[in-house]
Design a protein around this motif. Structure first.
Motif, PDB file in Angstrom:
ATOM      1  N   GLY A  46     -18.173 125.363 -42.460  1.00 36.80           N
ATOM      2  CA  GLY A  46     -19.283 125.396 -41.524  1.00 36.80           C
ATOM      3  C   GLY A  46     -20.325 126.388 -41.987  1.00 36.80           C
ATOM      4  N   THR A  47     -21.562 126.162 -41.586  1.00 37.76           N
ATOM      5  CA  THR A  47     -22.636 127.077 -41.952  1.00 37.76           C
ATOM      6  C   THR A  47     -22.572 128.328 -41.087  1.00 37.76           C
ATOM      7  N   SER A  48     -23.399 129.297 -41.393  1.00 37.72           N
ATOM      8  CA  SER A  48     -23.464 130.526 -40.603  1.00 37.72           C
ATOM      9  C   SER A  48     -23.841 130.197 -39.157  1.00 37.72           C
ATOM     10  N   GLU A 178     -13.463 134.160 -44.523  1.00 34.45           N
ATOM     11  CA  GLU A 178     -14.454 134.362 -45.597  1.00 34.45           C
ATOM     12  C   GLU A 178     -13.945 135.406 -46.589  1.00 34.45           C
ATOM     13  N   SER A 179     -12.667 135.357 -46.906  1.00 33.50           N
ATOM     14  CA  SER A 179     -12.015 136.427 -47.656  1.00 33.50           C
ATOM     15  C   SER A 179     -12.400 136.503 -49.131  1.00 33.50           C
ATOM     16  N   VAL A 180     -13.120 135.506 -49.644  1.00 31.16           N
ATOM     17  CA  VAL A 180     -13.569 135.575 -51.043  1.00 31.16           C
ATOM     18  C   VAL A 180     -15.087 135.481 -51.169  1.00 31.16           C
ATOM     19  N   ILE A 209     -11.154 130.101 -43.497  1.00 27.09           N
ATOM     20  CA  ILE A 209     -12.505 129.996 -42.957  1.00 27.09           C
ATOM     21  C   ILE A 209     -13.506 130.253 -44.070  1.00 27.09           C
ATOM     22  N   THR A 210     -14.443 129.318 -44.270  1.00 32.35           N
ATOM     23  CA  THR A 210     -15.399 129.492 -45.362  1.00 32.35           C
ATOM     24  C   THR A 210     -16.614 128.584 -45.188  1.00 32.35           C
ATOM     25  N   HIS A 211     -17.696 128.943 -45.875  1.00 32.65           N
ATOM     26  CA  HIS A 211     -18.860 128.051 -45.970  1.00 32.65           C
ATOM     27  C   HIS A 211     -18.914 127.412 -47.365  1.00 32.65           C
ATOM     28  N   ASP A 212     -17.967 127.801 -48.223  1.00 34.12           N
ATOM     29  CA  ASP A 212     -17.979 127.404 -49.635  1.00 34.12           C
ATOM     30  C   ASP A 212     -17.067 126.193 -49.856  1.00 34.12           C
ATOM     31  N   LEU A 223      -9.106 119.518 -44.378  1.00 40.07           N
ATOM     32  CA  LEU A 223     -10.408 120.151 -44.163  1.00 40.07           C
ATOM     33  C   LEU A 223     -10.961 119.805 -42.787  1.00 40.07           C
ATOM     34  N   GLY A 224     -11.562 120.806 -42.153  1.00 42.33           N
ATOM     35  CA  GLY A 224     -12.282 120.592 -40.902  1.00 42.33           C
ATOM     36  C   GLY A 224     -13.719 121.036 -41.076  1.00 42.33           C
ATOM     37  N   VAL A 225     -14.620 120.491 -40.270  1.00 46.94           N
ATOM     38  CA  VAL A 225     -16.033 120.862 -40.332  1.00 46.94           C
ATOM     39  C   VAL A 225     -16.505 121.249 -38.936  1.00 46.94           C
ATOM     40  N   LEU A 226     -16.957 122.491 -38.810  1.00 47.02           N
ATOM     41  CA  LEU A 226     -17.526 122.975 -37.553  1.00 47.02           C
ATOM     42  C   LEU A 226     -19.049 122.911 -37.633  1.00 47.02           C
ATOM     43  N   GLU A 227     -19.665 122.449 -36.572  1.00 47.93           N
ATOM     44  CA  GLU A 227     -21.127 122.388 -36.490  1.00 47.93           C
ATOM     45  C   GLU A 227     -21.531 122.717 -35.060  1.00 47.93           C
ATOM     46  N   LYS A 228     -22.235 123.842 -34.907  1.00 53.16           N
ATOM     47  CA  LYS A 228     -22.705 124.288 -33.589  1.00 53.16           C
ATOM     48  C   LYS A 228     -21.564 124.355 -32.575  1.00 53.16           C
ATOM     49  N   GLY A 229     -20.447 124.906 -33.023  1.00 54.67           N
ATOM     50  CA  GLY A 229     -19.321 125.121 -32.133  1.00 54.67           C
ATOM     51  C   GLY A 229     -18.441 123.925 -31.872  1.00 54.67           C
TER      52      GLY A 229
END
Length: 273
Positions: A46-48, A178-180, A209-212, A223-229
Motif C-alpha cells: 500500500g502507498t503512504s 517497513e523493516s527494510v 508491511i511494505t510499499h515496495d 499478497l494483500g493490497v490496502l488502499e485508503k484503509g
C-alpha cells in the motif's frame, strides 16, 4: 485454525482542533478481514497513508480497533486473560522500520538481544550469553559485536540485531513494519535473504508491511493490497498479483523501476489512463 485471523476490523481516529477533540472521526481502516497460516508470509502492500502501519499496531495489540476481532492462535488478543496475553506477547514479535529508535542507545547489542530472554526464559548468565552469541551468528554478526553500542553499527547491522531480538524467543509470528525500506538496495536484499532463511530455520510466519513490490515478492507467499484503509485485493500467489486487472494494482506495478537507469522511462499521468 489459522495462526492469525483479522475479522472485520475497523479503526478510526478523532479529529483534533486547537482546544479539543472533535466528534467527527477519520476512518483509517474499514472492515478488514484476512488470515495468516503457520509458516507463511503475507505481504501487505500500500502507498503512504493507506493504513498499513495502523493495521500492524492493531495486530500487535498496541491500538484496540473500534470494531472487529484480532484472533491469534484462536484467542482474541484484546479480551484474553493476563496469562494468555503474556503468552501472546512472547509469540508475537515486531521489527520496525527505524532500527535506531527501536533500541535503547545506552544498551549494548548483548543487552538488547538478551532483554526478551531475561523476561521469558530462566537461563544462567553463561547460557544467556551463549544464546545471544548464537543469535548474533545467525544474523551474520558475531561475538566481537557483543559489547558494541547502537551508534557503532550501520543501519543494516543494527536491523540484524533487531531481527535477532525478535527471533530470540522463537515466536510464531513477526510483524515486519517497513523493516527494510530505510536501507540501501544491497542491504535490503541481504536482510530479505536473512529473513527467508530464518523463516525456514525457525518455522516463522511473517506479516510483511511494505510499499515496495519487489521486496514483498521476494519474501511473501501471499499478497494483500490496502488502499485508503480498505483491503481491495488479496492474492494467493504473486502470479495472481501480476496478472490482476485492478486499476490500483496496475498503477502500483507500473511504478516499478527497472534495475538499470538506462531501461527506466519517465511515466506521466497518461500512462495510467
Amino acid at each position: 485454525m489459522s495462526l492469525l485471523q483479522v475479522n472485520e476490523v475497523t479503526h478510526s481516529y478523532g479529529n483534533r482542533t486547537f482546544f479539543k477533540w472533535q466528534n467527527r472521526s477519520k476512518k483509517v481502516l474499514s472492515d478488514i478481514s484476512f488470515s495468516i497460516e503457520e509458516g507463511t508470509c503475507l505481504g501487505m502492500l500500500g502507498t503512504s497513508g493507506a493504513g498499513k502501519s495502523t493495521l500492524g499496531k492493531v495486530i500487535l495489540g498496541l491500538e484496540k480497533p473500534k470494531h472487529g476481532q484480532i484472533l491469534f492462535q484462536g484467542h482474541d488478543i484484546y479480551t484474553v486473560d493476563k496469562y494468555t496475553r503474556q503468552k501472546i506477547r512472547r509469540d508475537l514479535q515486531v521489527v520496525f522500520q527505524d532500527s535506531y529508535s527501536a533500541v535503547n542507545p545506552r544498551m549494548t547489542a548483548e543487552r538488547i538481544i538478551a532483554e526478551p530472554l531475561e523476561n521469558y526464559e530462566k537461563l544462567t548468565l553463561a547460557e544467556q550469553k551463549r544464546t545471544v552469541i548464537e543469535l548474533l551468528e545467525k544474523v551474520g554478526l558475531g561475538e566481537k559485536d557483543l559489547k558494541k553500542y547502537p551508534h557503532q553499527f550501520s543501519g543494516g547491522q543494527l536491523q540484524r540485531i533487531n531481527i535477532a531480538r525478535a527471533v530470540s524467543l522463537k515466536p510464531k509470528l513477526i510483524v515486519l513494519d517497513e523493516s527494510v525500506s530505510s536501507l540501501d538496495m544491497v542491504t535490503q536484499t541481504l536482510i530479505l535473504e536473512l529473513l527467508r532463511e530464518l523463516k525456514e530455520d525457525f518455522g516463522l510466519s511473517y506479516f510483511f508491511i511494505t510499499h515496495d513490490i519487489k521486496a514483498a515478492c521476494m519474501i511473501s507467499d501471499t499478497l494483500g493490497v490496502l488502499e485508503k484503509g480498505e483491503l481491495i485485493e488479496h492474492y494467493n500467489s504473486k502470479n495472481e498479483f501480476f496478472s490482476s486487472e485492478n486499476p490500483v494494482v496496475k498503477e502500483m506495478r507500473g511504478s516499478i523501476l527497472a534495475e538499470h537507469p538506462r531501461f527506466r522511462s519517465i511515466r506521466t499521468k497518461s500512462n495510467y489512463i
